[in-house]
Design a protein around this motif. Structure first.
Motif, PDB file in Angstrom:
ATOM      1  N   MET A  73       1.163  -1.083  -0.188  1.00 34.28           N
ATOM      2  CA  MET A  73      -0.261   0.258  -0.269  1.00 34.28           C
ATOM      3  C   MET A  73       0.586   1.563   0.053  1.00 34.28           C
ATOM      4  N   ASN A  74       0.469   2.117  -0.982  1.00 43.51           N
ATOM      5  CA  ASN A  74       1.330   3.434  -0.977  1.00 43.51           C
ATOM      6  C   ASN A  74       0.398   4.332  -0.178  1.00 43.51           C
ATOM      7  N   LEU A  75       1.035   4.776   0.919  1.00 41.54           N
ATOM      8  CA  LEU A  75       0.663   5.828   1.547  1.00 41.54           C
ATOM      9  C   LEU A  75       0.972   6.422   1.912  1.00 41.54           C
ATOM     10  N   PHE A  76      -0.103   8.151   1.553  1.00 38.33           N
ATOM     11  CA  PHE A  76       0.524   9.530   2.004  1.00 38.33           C
ATOM     12  C   PHE A  76      -0.426  10.463   2.562  1.00 38.33           C
ATOM     13  N   TYR A  77      -0.095  11.157   3.156  1.00 40.03           N
ATOM     14  CA  TYR A  77      -1.043  11.919   3.564  1.00 40.03           C
ATOM     15  C   TYR A  77      -0.712  13.836   3.116  1.00 40.03           C
ATOM     16  N   GLN A  78      -2.227  14.230   3.992  1.00 38.87           N
ATOM     17  CA  GLN A  78      -2.994  14.953   3.303  1.00 38.87           C
ATOM     18  C   GLN A  78      -3.513  15.696   4.322  1.00 38.87           C
ATOM     19  N   PRO A  79      -3.051  16.299   4.954  1.00 40.20           N
ATOM     20  CA  PRO A  79      -4.801  16.555   6.182  1.00 40.20           C
ATOM     21  C   PRO A  79      -5.998  17.397   6.042  1.00 40.20           C
ATOM     22  N   GLU A  80      -5.699  17.741   4.812  1.00 40.49           N
ATOM     23  CA  GLU A  80      -7.254  19.038   4.066  1.00 40.49           C
ATOM     24  C   GLU A  80      -7.661  18.100   2.618  1.00 40.49           C
ATOM     25  N   ILE A  81      -7.778  17.019   2.878  1.00 42.64           N
ATOM     26  CA  ILE A  81      -7.686  16.191   2.001  1.00 42.64           C
ATOM     27  C   ILE A  81      -9.236  16.718   1.361  1.00 42.64           C
ATOM     28  N   GLN A  82      -9.805  16.803   2.570  1.00 40.11           N
ATOM     29  CA  GLN A  82     -11.396  17.573   2.042  1.00 40.11           C
ATOM     30  C   GLN A  82     -11.154  19.032   0.864  1.00 40.11           C
ATOM     31  N   LYS A  83     -10.803  19.721   0.786  1.00 40.27           N
ATOM     32  CA  LYS A  83     -11.087  20.825  -0.043  1.00 40.27           C
ATOM     33  C   LYS A  83      -9.455  20.938  -0.946  1.00 40.27           C
ATOM     34  N   LEU A  84      -8.912  20.161  -0.176  1.00 41.97           N
ATOM     35  CA  LEU A  84      -6.895  19.805  -1.419  1.00 41.97           C
ATOM     36  C   LEU A  84      -7.061  18.537  -1.716  1.00 41.97           C
ATOM     37  N   GLN A  85      -7.359  17.887  -2.837  1.00 43.46           N
ATOM     38  CA  GLN A  85      -6.987  16.637  -4.137  1.00 43.46           C
ATOM     39  C   GLN A  85      -5.470  16.988  -4.300  1.00 43.46           C
ATOM     40  N   GLN A  86      -4.427  16.553  -3.588  1.00 40.80           N
ATOM     41  CA  GLN A  86      -2.597  16.984  -4.421  1.00 40.80           C
ATOM     42  C   GLN A  86      -2.247  16.679  -2.237  1.00 40.80           C
ATOM     43  N   LEU A  87      -1.192  16.217  -3.186  1.00 40.60           N
ATOM     44  CA  LEU A  87       0.015  15.716  -2.176  1.00 40.60           C
ATOM     45  C   LEU A  87       1.140  17.534  -2.384  1.00 40.60           C
ATOM     46  N   SER A  88       1.103  17.293  -0.971  1.00 40.62           N
ATOM     47  CA  SER A  88       1.824  18.870  -0.094  1.00 40.62           C
ATOM     48  C   SER A  88       3.728  18.008  -1.805  1.00 40.62           C
ATOM     49  N   GLU A  89       4.378  19.168  -1.665  1.00 39.50           N
ATOM     50  CA  GLU A  89       5.695  19.297  -2.439  1.00 39.50           C
ATOM     51  C   GLU A  89       6.529  17.906  -2.414  1.00 39.50           C
ATOM     52  N   GLU A  90       6.648  17.656  -0.519  1.00 34.40           N
ATOM     53  CA  GLU A  90       7.849  16.613  -0.712  1.00 34.40           C
ATOM     54  C   GLU A  90       7.127  14.962  -0.363  1.00 34.40           C
ATOM     55  N   GLU A  91       6.163  15.202  -1.286  1.00 35.18           N
ATOM     56  CA  GLU A  91       4.769  13.651  -0.372  1.00 35.18           C
ATOM     57  C   GLU A  91       5.400  13.125  -2.121  1.00 35.18           C
ATOM     58  N   SER A  92       5.078  14.542  -2.682  1.00 39.12           N
ATOM     59  CA  SER A  92       4.706  14.465  -4.403  1.00 39.12           C
ATOM     60  C   SER A  92       6.186  13.918  -5.225  1.00 39.12           C
ATOM     61  N   ARG A  93       7.092  14.258  -4.190  1.00 43.37           N
ATOM     62  CA  ARG A  93       8.286  14.469  -5.436  1.00 43.37           C
ATOM     63  C   ARG A  93       8.861  12.678  -4.671  1.00 43.37           C
ATOM     64  N   HIS A  94       8.398  12.742  -3.755  1.00 42.15           N
ATOM     65  CA  HIS A  94       8.442  10.814  -3.117  1.00 42.15           C
ATOM     66  C   HIS A  94       7.700   9.876  -4.075  1.00 42.15           C
ATOM     67  N   ALA A  95       6.555  10.028  -4.686  1.00 46.38           N
ATOM     68  CA  ALA A  95       5.436   9.646  -5.143  1.00 46.38           C
ATOM     69  C   ALA A  95       5.678   9.438  -6.609  1.00 46.38           C
ATOM     70  N   ILE A  96       6.453  10.301  -7.402  1.00 41.67           N
ATOM     71  CA  ILE A  96       6.770  10.221  -8.883  1.00 41.67           C
ATOM     72  C   ILE A  96       8.438  10.252  -9.050  1.00 41.67           C
ATOM     73  N   LYS A  97       8.755  10.880  -8.567  1.00 41.49           N
ATOM     74  CA  LYS A  97      10.597  10.722  -8.336  1.00 41.49           C
ATOM     75  C   LYS A  97      10.756   8.966  -8.195  1.00 41.49           C
ATOM     76  N   VAL A  98      10.197   8.504  -6.371  1.00 39.08           N
ATOM     77  CA  VAL A  98      10.951   7.899  -5.649  1.00 39.08           C
ATOM     78  C   VAL A  98      10.482   6.712  -6.512  1.00 39.08           C
ATOM     79  N   LEU A  99       9.093   6.799  -6.389  1.00 39.75           N
ATOM     80  CA  LEU A  99       8.327   5.509  -6.361  1.00 39.75           C
ATOM     81  C   LEU A  99       7.053   5.356  -7.272  1.00 39.75           C
ATOM     82  N   ARG A 100       8.002   6.239  -8.896  1.00 35.28           N
ATOM     83  CA  ARG A 100       7.541   6.134 -10.078  1.00 35.28           C
ATOM     84  C   ARG A 100       6.235   6.062 -10.689  1.00 35.28           C
ATOM     85  N   LEU A 101       5.016   6.386  -9.335  1.00 31.96           N
ATOM     86  CA  LEU A 101       3.905   6.824 -10.134  1.00 31.96           C
ATOM     87  C   LEU A 101       3.681   6.980 -11.040  1.00 31.96           C
ATOM     88  N   LYS A 102       2.823   6.951 -11.902  1.00 38.16           N
ATOM     89  CA  LYS A 102       1.691   7.632 -12.738  1.00 38.16           C
ATOM     90  C   LYS A 102       0.742   7.817 -13.591  1.00 38.16           C
TER      91      LYS A 102
END
Length: 233
Positions: A1-30
């Motif tokens: 399970m790829n787990l990420f943290y977004q405390p304001e998910i009801q208002k903002l459906q996007q990851l933080s810059e740090e989490e985004s980098r991990h998802a796209i650069k490290v885990l190579r998600l698309k």
């Protein structure tokens, strides 16, 4: 399970810059890959990446689970932080992995540390929450003086203090805390002063023992957390 943290998910459906980098650069998600996002207050969301940007990874929510992994009890640890901050960070990490609701830091007579950086502690807690697949981020409070702590005690069904002074003490494991809320008070390496122990007892704290061994402060905090968790399994 790829787990990420977004405390304001009801208002903002996007990851933080740090989490985004991990998802796209490290885990190579698309785009169209699925991820799981937690909000820190019990929400677990199955999501699909809609924009695979390593600075602003956007997603849409496919499924929502509330109160994910909610514990049947509440555990609040009040502890005097050690001089070596690494030891407290280690304790916080392990307590979050086990399950804890709130952590407060206090400055007592024999305290070795008078200040603590809460953002740094919170970062450790977030990492531990994600690693252990939990959806609850414990509340972490700023350090306060012993006098301030006594003026407004945390609400709990049981208030207990673990100290090293001679006298009758109940083993923490024998406290009937199943499905209850408990506040455990842990002192510094030099223990609480006799006056502080008396003041705590006068406020309704029950003296407890964590076992026969003399434990380091951070070990005592972890043992108390683990004991509560085992009794509520």
């Amino acid at each position: 399970m790829n787990l990420f943290y977004q405390p304001e998910i009801q208002k903002l459906q996007q990851l933080s810059e740090e989490e985004s980098r991990h998802a796209i650069k490290v885990l190579r998600l698309k785009e169209r890959d699925e991820i799981h996002v937690i909000d820190g207050i019990g929400g677990l969301y199955r999501c699909e990446i809609s924009k695979a940007n390593d600075k602003k990874c956007e997603f849409r929510i496919l499924e929502t689970k509330l109160a994910f992994g909610k514990q049947p009890y509440r555990f609040h640890l009040v502890i005097a932080p050690t001089k070596n901050l690494d030891r407290i960070e280690w304790m916080v990490e392990k307590c979050v992995e086990i399950g804890i609701d709130e952590i407060s830091f206090i400055q007592t007579r024999y305290s070795e540390r008078k200040e603590i950086k809460i953002p740094r502690i919170e970062k450790v807690a977030i990492g531990a929450m994600k690693q252990s697949l939990k959806a609850y981020l414990p509340k972490i409070n700023e350090i306060q003086t012993w006098k301030t702590f006594l003026t407004k005690l945390p609400e709990a069904d049981f208030h207990v203090i673990a100290h090293l002074e001679e006298g009758e003490r109940t083993l923490l494991k024998d406290i009937p805390m199943q499905k209850q809320s408990i506040c455990v008070l842990i002192g510094p390496e030099g223990d609480f002063s006799p006056e502080e122990i008396e003041q705590a007892l006068s406020k309704g704290f029950r003296p407890v023992s964590l076992g026969e061994s003399r434990l380091r402060t951070e070990t005592a905090g972890l043992v108390a957390c683990h004991t509560a968790n085992l009794l509520n399994q």
